[in-house]
Design a protein around this motif. Sequence first.
Motif: not given
Length: 383
Positions: A230-235
């Motif tokens: 999820a953090t990679i997507l948001a990044s």
Amino acid sequence: MNINTSNNHDNGEQDQKGVSKKRYMPLLLINYTCLFLGSVSSSLLSKYYFNHKGSNKWVSTWVQSAGFPFLLLPVFLPYYLFQCTQRKPFTRFTPRILSLSIFIGLMLGLNNLLFSWGNSYLPVSTSALLLSSQLVFNLILSAIMVKQKITFTNLNCVILLTLSSILLALGSNHDKPQDLTPTKYMIGFVATIGAGLLFALYLPIMEMIYKKVYCYAMMIEMQLVMELSATILASVGMVWDGGFTEMRKESKEVFDKGEGVYWVTMITNVVTWQLCFMGTAGTVFLTCSLTGGICMTALLGLNVLGGVLVYREDFGGVKIVSTVMCGWGFCSYVYGMYVNNHMMKLLDDHKQNINPSIEMAQPQPQPQPHSDLHLDLGFEQIN
């Protein structure tokens, strides 16, 4: 030799089961506490960010999952530092579980984005009550996907909570902030409903996956992978929208409480969101997806009161009735669970009193998903 090994294995399972029973209630209370603190605090802090001229939706999305490094501590420290477990991190973490965790993490990232959109436009009390609409879909999907039994208790709870959301929607026209256009208000309204529906799908999917998980430690490892995805997507969204550069500019020039308060808000939001997601995952793992959804919905009522107390939001007749219905539905569910557990305990005691010798002679049942054996924290010998 084989018989002795089998007997030793059975005794080991019984010992582990006894330890697990002792761990169950403290572990469940810890997860409930994390869910309570994380849900209420993260909602209020997210609204605080937008109220003081924070405006980047991707920043708000990113902080919801950026706290995944905190999960490295319970994953690696027990084995490498404290040496209180013989289970290495990610033992039995198959490629299938890894793929599922990544997929669910991406779905969680999309859910975070929809929540940020809704929370940026709607008052805390309105968005909180709208999110309770996910419960009816959670019940339906749980019945289809994980064969959740529909009873009068959980159906009554779902109906009451859904009616409270509909009542809010019908009387929400006067709740719009003065500087918010009808178009943006509708976007926030739809985004919040979308976040609730996606979350309703997320819970039973997680319950299905947890049937393949044999200990609490593996659940934390799955959560680590999901939060990382999820953090990679948001990044990616942050880079595309210039979010990281915008954060520095926003902290110095836009946020009206100053740079120091801005970063404190971001860091605190990261921590509280991590508590919320860990509490949710732990509750689903230890109980079921429907109980997790009902607990989340019940906490929305506290978010409503938090928005009224902290931000002085309007709390007229519609919200009062909606909040009462929300509390009524949750209390009826809790009472139904209490009565059901009490009846099951009486039935078990009655069976044992009738013929204890036959009871002892019967073979031990195989552990089921979410059984006591699955509550082990990973502090066991892996043969």
